[in-house]
Design a protein around this motif. Structure first.
Motif, short mmCIF file in Angstrom:
data_model
loop_
_atom_site.label_atom_id
_atom_site.label_comp_id
_atom_site.label_asym_id
_atom_site.label_seq_id
_atom_site.Cartn_x
_atom_site.Cartn_y
_atom_site.Cartn_z
N LYS A 228 -6.26 2.36 -4.20
CA LYS A 228 -6.40 1.91 -2.99
C LYS A 228 -5.72 2.76 -1.84
N GLY B 184 5.76 11.71 12.88
CA GLY B 184 7.53 12.31 13.08
C GLY B 184 7.91 12.99 11.79
N ILE B 185 7.16 13.13 10.71
CA ILE B 185 7.59 14.05 9.39
C ILE B 185 6.42 15.07 9.41
N VAL C 33 17.35 5.00 14.18
CA VAL C 33 16.79 6.31 13.59
C VAL C 33 17.19 7.55 13.48
N LEU D 13 0.89 -1.26 -0.11
CA LEU D 13 -0.25 -0.03 -0.02
C LEU D 13 0.76 1.22 -0.04
N GLY E 199 1.64 5.20 5.17
CA GLY E 199 2.34 5.44 6.16
C GLY E 199 3.80 5.17 5.97
N ALA E 200 4.52 5.23 6.92
CA ALA E 200 6.21 4.83 6.83
C ALA E 200 5.94 3.33 6.90
N ASP E 201 7.07 2.67 6.31
CA ASP E 201 7.13 1.29 6.28
C ASP E 201 7.30 0.75 7.78
N ILE E 202 6.22 0.19 8.34
CA ILE E 202 6.23 -0.46 9.63
C ILE E 202 7.36 -1.39 9.81
N LEU F 88 -2.21 7.79 5.21
CA LEU F 88 -1.95 7.38 6.67
C LEU F 88 -0.72 7.79 7.37
N GLU G 109 1.48 12.94 6.04
CA GLU G 109 2.48 13.88 6.02
C GLU G 109 2.99 14.09 4.87
N LEU H 155 0.38 2.50 17.11
CA LEU H 155 1.70 1.80 17.13
C LEU H 155 2.68 2.09 18.08
N PRO I 68 -2.20 7.50 12.43
CA PRO I 68 -2.57 6.41 13.56
C PRO I 68 -1.29 5.92 14.37
N GLU I 69 -0.12 6.78 14.19
CA GLU I 69 0.99 6.45 14.91
C GLU I 69 0.67 6.03 16.07
N1 CO8 Z 1 4.13 -0.39 6.45
C1 CO8 Z 1 4.39 -1.79 5.93
N2 CO8 Z 1 3.44 -2.39 5.55
C2 CO8 Z 1 2.17 -1.97 5.43
C3 CO8 Z 1 1.79 -0.66 5.71
C4 CO8 Z 1 2.76 0.18 6.35
N3 CO8 Z 1 2.45 1.26 7.10
N4 CO8 Z 1 0.47 -0.61 5.60
C5 CO8 Z 1 0.16 -1.55 4.84
N5 CO8 Z 1 0.96 -2.64 4.96
C6 CO8 Z 1 1.13 -4.04 4.04
C7 CO8 Z 1 0.40 -4.96 4.98
O1 CO8 Z 1 1.30 -5.44 5.85
C8 CO8 Z 1 -0.02 -5.90 4.04
O2 CO8 Z 1 1.26 -6.59 3.78
P1 CO8 Z 1 1.11 -8.37 3.57
O3 CO8 Z 1 0.07 -8.66 2.55
O4 CO8 Z 1 2.49 -9.00 3.37
O5 CO8 Z 1 0.68 -8.74 5.00
C9 CO8 Z 1 -0.26 -4.94 2.74
O6 CO8 Z 1 0.31 -3.83 2.85
C10 CO8 Z 1 -1.86 -4.75 2.67
O7 CO8 Z 1 -2.23 -4.25 3.90
P2 CO8 Z 1 -3.80 -4.74 4.57
O8 CO8 Z 1 -3.72 -6.24 4.36
O9 CO8 Z 1 -3.43 -4.32 5.98
O10 CO8 Z 1 -4.58 -3.89 3.88
P3 CO8 Z 1 -6.13 -3.64 4.41
O11 CO8 Z 1 -7.15 -3.07 3.23
O12 CO8 Z 1 -6.58 -4.63 5.17
O13 CO8 Z 1 -5.97 -2.38 5.53
C11 CO8 Z 1 -4.91 -0.21 6.16
C12 CO8 Z 1 -5.31 -1.32 4.96
C13 CO8 Z 1 -6.12 0.02 7.21
C14 CO8 Z 1 -4.36 1.00 5.73
C15 CO8 Z 1 -3.81 -1.25 7.03
O14 CO8 Z 1 -2.80 -1.50 6.10
C16 CO8 Z 1 -2.94 -0.22 7.97
O15 CO8 Z 1 -3.59 -0.10 9.13
N6 CO8 Z 1 -1.79 0.04 7.89
C17 CO8 Z 1 -0.82 0.63 8.50
C18 CO8 Z 1 -1.30 2.07 8.78
C19 CO8 Z 1 -0.37 2.83 9.74
O16 CO8 Z 1 -0.17 2.64 11.00
N7 CO8 Z 1 0.44 3.85 9.32
C20 CO8 Z 1 1.18 4.73 10.18
C21 CO8 Z 1 2.67 4.14 9.78
S1 CO8 Z 1 3.82 4.89 11.09
C22 CO8 Z 1 4.08 6.27 10.18
O17 CO8 Z 1 3.68 6.48 9.18
C23 CO8 Z 1 5.32 7.14 11.09
C24 CO8 Z 1 5.82 8.41 10.23
C25 CO8 Z 1 6.78 9.09 10.83
C26 CO8 Z 1 8.10 8.68 11.21
C27 CO8 Z 1 9.00 9.77 11.24
C28 CO8 Z 1 10.46 8.98 11.67
C29 CO8 Z 1 11.55 10.18 11.81
#
Ligand code: CO8
Length: 259
Positions: free
Chosen positions: A61, A141-142, A80, A27, A66-69, A108, A113, A136, A132-133
């Motif tokens: 879609k 953070g950005i 980091v 995504l 978001g960032a790659d969790i 997200l 950001e 987690l 949604p951070e």
């Molecule tokens: N990172 C890594 N992989 C992801 C992420 C993500 N952020 N989001 C989705 N994916 C992957 C899933 O793991 C899944 O992979 P796999 O098929 O291998 O299991 C694939 O993408 C499809 O995702 P879903 O099956 O979860 O798809 P759904 O339609 O069921 O759900 C959602 C979609 C609701 C978007 C869901 O994927 C989700 O909640 N994702 C995470 C959203 C999130 O928490 N984002 C915030 C991340 S933290 C961040 O952005 C911090 C930034 C600041 C950092 C600053 C540092 C200095």
């Protein structure tokens, strides 16, 4: 496009570049390689005199979920800190040329950001925005806590940041986060049309206008008004201002030369 693995760089022949985030299986989660590529692409656009406006988009879609969790999860503070995670994206808010975010689906965390680093956001009708951070165990953070708050006000930004809830496209429009909403299947075309309109004007003048609007977030009203007036006056030293005003009087289309 050969050199990029995570984005598609599509330079059109009308001064517009379309950058598509391209990690569909994740995504469009922002991993470090994607951020480096995006930073590199914008750096090149800034240097390329034939590019006048950019659109950044994702998929239907997800703009970016978001960032790659998975990439971040085991990192230490030092990892980091030392990696300057997401540093490459800083060229986006610093860019002088306009960048439009065309958001379909999820924007997200770092995805929201990233969209907010752009000059404005056009959203598909099914877009969802959120920070949604908190779910987690971390925080934005950005720029999320700063740019979302400036865009939509403290109360709702605080609620979204503390609950991790998403905001739908319509609310994002009403609250000023996005400039407008279009049917999702027309989003990219609409954003490109908007970019093309901007690209039809004098590029340096567009950049000056952008600088003035952005200044309003960084300074007092009096200083902002002074800057605007001085920049307005300075446009009268350009041939493009002469051309724009002559073309109006002569009832013809202006032909800007970026001079
Ligand atoms: N990172 C890594 N992989 C992801 C992420 C993500 N952020 N989001 C989705 N994916 C992957 C899933 O793991 C899944 O992979 P796999 O098929 O291998 O299991 C694939 O993408 C499809 O995702 P879903 O099956 O979860 O798809 P759904 O339609 O069921 O759900 C959602 C979609 C609701 C978007 C869901 O994927 C989700 O909640 N994702 C995470 C959203 C999130 O928490 N984002 C915030 C991340 S933290 C961040 O952005 C911090 C930034 C600041 C950092 C600053 C540092 C200095």
């Amino acid at each position: 496009n050969g050199k990029y693995n995570n984005i598609i760089f599509d330079k059109k022949d009308n001064g517009v570049v379309l950058i598509t985030l391209n990690r569909p299986k994740a995504l469009n989660a922002l991993n470090q390689e994607l951020c480096t590529e995006l930073g590199d692409a914008i750096t090149n656009i800034e240097k390329d005199e034939t590019v006048r406006a950019t659109v950044i988009t994702g998929s239907e879609k997800a703009f970016a979920a978001g960032a790659d969790i998975k990439e971040m999860s085991s990192m230490s503070f030092m990892d980091v800190y030392k990696s300057g995670l997401f540093g490459p994206l800083e060229v986006i808010p610093r860019a002088r040329k306009p960048i439009i975010a065309a958001v379909n689906g999820y924007a997200l965390g770092g995805g929201c950001e990233l969209a907010m680093m752009c000059d404005f956001i056009i959203a598909g009708d099914k877009a969802k925005f959120g920070q949604p951070e908190i779910k987690l165990g971390t925080i934005p953070g950005i720029g999320g806590t700063q740019r979302l708050t400036r865009a939509i006000g403290k109360a709702r930004a605080m609620e979204l940041t503390l609950t991790g809830d998403n905001m739908e496209a319509e609310e994002a429009r009403q609250s000023g986060l996005v400039s407008r909403i279009v049917p999702s299947e027309q989003l990219v075309e609409e954003a490109l049309k908007t970019a093309q309109k901007i690209a039809s004007y004098s590029s340096p003048i567009v950049q000056l206008a952008k600088e003035c609007v952005n200044k309003s977030f960084e300074t007092t009203l009096t200083e902002g008004l002074n800057l605007e007036r001085r920049i307005f006056q300075s446009t009268f030293a350009t041939s493009d201002q002469k051309e724009g005003m002559s073309a109006f009087s002569e009832k013809r289309k202006a032909s800007f030369k970026d001079e």
